[in-house]
Design a protein around this motif. Structure first.
Motif, short mmCIF file in Angstrom:
data_model
loop_
_atom_site.label_atom_id
_atom_site.label_comp_id
_atom_site.label_asym_id
_atom_site.label_seq_id
_atom_site.Cartn_x
_atom_site.Cartn_y
_atom_site.Cartn_z
N UNK A 2 15.63 4.88 19.59
CA UNK A 2 15.74 3.98 20.73
C UNK A 2 17.10 4.12 21.38
N UNK A 3 17.16 3.92 22.68
CA UNK A 3 18.42 3.93 23.43
C UNK A 3 18.86 2.50 23.70
N UNK A 4 20.09 2.19 23.32
CA UNK A 4 20.69 0.88 23.56
C UNK A 4 21.91 1.06 24.45
N UNK A 5 22.07 0.15 25.40
CA UNK A 5 23.26 0.10 26.24
C UNK A 5 24.01 -1.17 25.88
N UNK A 6 25.29 -1.02 25.53
CA UNK A 6 26.13 -2.16 25.16
C UNK A 6 27.08 -2.42 26.32
N UNK A 7 27.05 -3.65 26.83
CA UNK A 7 27.84 -4.00 28.00
C UNK A 7 28.92 -5.02 27.70
N UNK A 8 30.04 -4.83 28.35
CA UNK A 8 31.12 -5.79 28.38
C UNK A 8 31.80 -5.62 29.74
N UNK A 9 32.67 -6.49 30.06
CA UNK A 9 33.31 -6.39 31.36
C UNK A 9 34.19 -5.14 31.46
N UNK A 21 29.08 1.78 16.15
CA UNK A 21 28.35 1.25 15.00
C UNK A 21 26.87 1.58 15.12
N UNK A 22 26.27 1.27 16.27
CA UNK A 22 24.84 1.49 16.45
C UNK A 22 24.46 2.96 16.37
N UNK A 23 25.24 3.81 16.98
CA UNK A 23 24.92 5.24 16.98
C UNK A 23 25.11 5.87 15.61
N UNK A 29 18.36 6.01 14.20
CA UNK A 29 17.30 5.18 14.77
C UNK A 29 17.68 4.68 16.16
N UNK A 30 18.99 4.72 16.47
CA UNK A 30 19.50 4.25 17.76
C UNK A 30 20.49 5.26 18.30
N UNK A 130 28.06 -6.93 11.45
CA UNK A 130 27.14 -7.91 10.86
C UNK A 130 25.88 -8.03 11.71
N UNK A 131 26.05 -8.11 13.02
CA UNK A 131 24.89 -8.12 13.92
C UNK A 131 24.05 -6.85 13.72
N UNK A 132 24.71 -5.72 13.77
CA UNK A 132 24.01 -4.44 13.66
C UNK A 132 23.30 -4.30 12.32
N UNK A 133 23.96 -4.70 11.24
CA UNK A 133 23.35 -4.60 9.92
C UNK A 133 22.11 -5.47 9.81
N UNK A 134 22.12 -6.63 10.45
CA UNK A 134 20.93 -7.48 10.47
C UNK A 134 19.77 -6.74 11.14
N UNK A 135 20.07 -5.99 12.18
CA UNK A 135 19.04 -5.20 12.85
C UNK A 135 18.59 -4.03 11.99
#
Length: 162
Positions: A2-9, A21-23, A29-30, A130-135
């Motif tokens: 899956x492709x995820x886009x992480x946004x911040x200002x 972390x996700x990659x 998987x991401x 922690x967020x990513x590990x939950x996923x």
């Protein structure tokens, strides 16, 4: 994958950390990307230092505009995750593929003053991991759009640190 886009200002700290972390920790998987609504044009040096200390390859890390990912030839995103309240509240471009959206808020380590900068980046990294590990513990790649949306939103709510 899956492709995820992480946004911040600014796309200099939190979004860069979560992109890596996700990659690199998702067992392929991401594929994550990051961008900002008003990118600073540079990755915060502490983001690079922390990621390198943790063994990540940072050679492709760069601060970039979310406009790159709204273009017709951009990778189709399955999910967009905001990591700061400012980006969460902004009107985003229309993303190709109409990805699901979630907010995983984490305090901005780039706003920390010396001598607390290193600790602030470590705290942000731990919160995002922690967020990513939950996923990662879930079979998210098998979820339909609605279940993925609910899952990402739940993770953002249950592990909210902002």
């Amino acid at each position: 994958m899956l492709n995820f886009l992480v946004l911040c200002t600014g796309n200099s700290a939190r979004s860069i950390l979560l992109e890596h972390i996700l990659t690199h920790r998702s067992a392929r998987r991401i594929r994550a990307y990051s961008a900002g609504s008003h990118p600073t044009g540079r990755v915060h040096p502490q983001s690079i230092a922390l990621l390198q200390k943790l063994g990540y390859d940072t050679s492709t890390a760069r601060s970039k505009s979310w406009d790159e990912f709204a273009a017709p030839d951009a990778p189709k995103m399955d999910a967009v995750i905001t990591v700061c309240s400012s980006a969460a509240g902004e009107t985003c471009p229309v993303w190709p593929g109409a990805p699901v959206r979630a907010h995983w808020g984490v305090d901005d380590p780039a706003q920390a003053a010396e001598p607390d900068v290193t600790e602030a980046f470590q705290t942000a990294y731990i919160a995002l991991a922690t967020h990513a590990n939950a996923l990662f513990r879930l079979p998210f790649e098998t979820y339909d759009r609605d279940v993925l949306q609910m899952t990402l939103t739940r993770i953002g709510t249950e592990y909210n640190a902002e």
